[in-house]
Design an enzyme around this catalytic site. Structure first.
Site, PDB file in Angstrom:
ATOM      1  N   LYS A  45       0.845  -1.198   0.000  1.00  0.00           N
ATOM      2  CA  LYS A  45       0.000   0.000   0.000  1.00  0.00           C
ATOM      3  C   LYS A  45       0.882   1.250   0.000  1.00  0.00           C
ATOM      4  O   LYS A  45       1.809   1.349   0.818  1.00  0.00           O
ATOM      5  CB  LYS A  45      -0.885  -0.027   1.260  1.00  0.00           C
ATOM      6  CG  LYS A  45      -2.076   0.907   1.201  1.00  0.00           C
ATOM      7  CD  LYS A  45      -3.041   0.591   2.337  1.00  0.00           C
ATOM      8  CE  LYS A  45      -3.964   1.729   2.651  1.00  0.00           C
ATOM      9  NZ  LYS A  45      -4.818   1.457   3.804  1.00  0.00           N
ATOM     10  N   SER A  68      -8.449   9.436   7.447  1.00  0.00           N
ATOM     11  CA  SER A  68      -7.068   9.789   7.072  1.00  0.00           C
ATOM     12  C   SER A  68      -6.997  10.145   5.592  1.00  0.00           C
ATOM     13  O   SER A  68      -6.287  11.080   5.201  1.00  0.00           O
ATOM     14  CB  SER A  68      -6.118   8.622   7.343  1.00  0.00           C
ATOM     15  OG  SER A  68      -6.099   8.314   8.703  1.00  0.00           O
ATOM     16  N   ARG A 106     -17.860   4.946  12.604  1.00  0.00           N
ATOM     17  CA  ARG A 106     -18.278   6.323  12.310  1.00  0.00           C
ATOM     18  C   ARG A 106     -19.710   6.379  11.836  1.00  0.00           C
ATOM     19  O   ARG A 106     -20.466   7.263  12.183  1.00  0.00           O
ATOM     20  CB  ARG A 106     -17.372   6.920  11.228  1.00  0.00           C
ATOM     21  CG  ARG A 106     -15.981   7.235  11.704  1.00  0.00           C
ATOM     22  CD  ARG A 106     -15.071   7.513  10.558  1.00  0.00           C
ATOM     23  NE  ARG A 106     -14.922   6.342   9.715  1.00  0.00           N
ATOM     24  CZ  ARG A 106     -13.975   6.185   8.806  1.00  0.00           C
ATOM     25  NH1 ARG A 106     -13.119   7.152   8.571  1.00  0.00           N
ATOM     26  NH2 ARG A 106     -13.901   5.083   8.095  1.00  0.00           N
TER      27      ARG A 106
HETATM   28  O1  PNS Z   1      -6.806   1.779   9.145  1.00  0.00           O
HETATM   29  P1  PNS Z   1      -7.224   0.603   8.296  1.00  0.00           P
HETATM   30  O2  PNS Z   1      -6.330   0.498   7.084  1.00  0.00           O
HETATM   31  O3  PNS Z   1      -8.689   0.627   7.959  1.00  0.00           O
HETATM   32  O4  PNS Z   1      -6.980  -0.715   9.198  1.00  0.00           O
HETATM   33  C1  PNS Z   1      -7.301  -1.998   8.720  1.00  0.00           C
HETATM   34  C2  PNS Z   1      -6.664  -3.092   9.597  1.00  0.00           C
HETATM   35  C3  PNS Z   1      -5.162  -2.849   9.758  1.00  0.00           C
HETATM   36  C4  PNS Z   1      -7.313  -3.114  10.950  1.00  0.00           C
HETATM   37  C5  PNS Z   1      -6.923  -4.445   8.868  1.00  0.00           C
HETATM   38  O5  PNS Z   1      -6.586  -4.315   7.520  1.00  0.00           O
HETATM   39  C6  PNS Z   1      -6.123  -5.605   9.455  1.00  0.00           C
HETATM   40  O6  PNS Z   1      -6.420  -6.079  10.537  1.00  0.00           O
HETATM   41  N1  PNS Z   1      -5.061  -6.031   8.708  1.00  0.00           N
HETATM   42  C7  PNS Z   1      -4.174  -7.095   9.124  1.00  0.00           C
HETATM   43  C8  PNS Z   1      -4.310  -8.342   8.252  1.00  0.00           C
HETATM   44  C9  PNS Z   1      -5.456  -9.227   8.748  1.00  0.00           C
HETATM   45  O7  PNS Z   1      -5.467  -9.664   9.870  1.00  0.00           O
HETATM   46  N2  PNS Z   1      -6.416  -9.457   7.835  1.00  0.00           N
HETATM   47  C10 PNS Z   1      -7.587 -10.257   8.117  1.00  0.00           C
HETATM   48  C11 PNS Z   1      -8.693  -9.405   8.761  1.00  0.00           C
HETATM   49  S1  PNS Z   1     -10.108 -10.346   9.141  1.00  0.00           S
END
Ligand code: PNS
Length: 159
Positions: free
Chosen positions: A41, A127, A90
């Protein structure tokens, strides 16, 4: 000891994130803010910069620490003795995806998710919007901590 995690990309942290982190800190013994390392990303700030900013803006809380993580959130939870994820909601539009992740994390490792409704004064905040507005010279003061505001301005004038 009840330890929870507030995970996210935090690119950059907003006052909405800070609101959730501080309220979680008031309810739990320890809050780990976990910054996702996602090499695929494109981010405005590096993971080190995001971690540093979060450490500075949360230093007033005795029970908040900031870490980075990669891979699955449930693995980070297992490695750190974390039993629950705290997320801010939110609007209804957040709900579908958040519920899917919450149910998957429970299915994977019995990690619970606790949802907190965001303060309405931040319900429109994200963000990505902050970055877009700042990029076009809009005023994002009051939406992000002062420290983040300064770093945003510095980064965007570099580009
Ligand atoms: O701020 P964001 O990008 O919305 O956060 C998303 C986040 C980091 C919470 C989510 O993408 C995540 O938990 N990523 C880690 C990989 C993972 O565990 N994926 C399976 C989720 S069920």
């Amino acid at each position: 000891m009840q330890r929870v995690v507030c995970p996210g990309s935090f690119d950059p942290a907003t006052n909405g994130h800070l609101d959730i982190i501080s309220r979680a800190a008031g309810l739990h013994d320890e809050v780990v803010v976990a910054v996702l390392v996602n090499i695929t990303k494109k981010t405005l700030f590096t993971v080190d910069e995001r971690v540093d900013m979060l450490r500075e803006v949360t230093e007033g809380y005795g029970n908040v620490r900031v870490e980075r993580f990669h891979g699955l959130l449930v693995d980070f939870c297992a490695a750190n003795g974390i039993t629950a994820v705290v997320k801010g909601l939110r609007a209804v539009s957040d709900f579908e995806y958040e519920m899917q992740m919450a149910q998957m994390n429970y299915r994977l490792a019995k990690v619970e998710t606790l949802f907190m409704t965001t303060n309405p004064q931040f319900s429109f905040l994200s963000s990505s919007l902050v970055k877009e507005i700042a990029q076009y010279g809009g005023d994002v003061s009051g939406l992000v901590p002062e420290l983040v505001l300064g770093r945003l301005r510095a980064r965007l004038t570099q580009e």
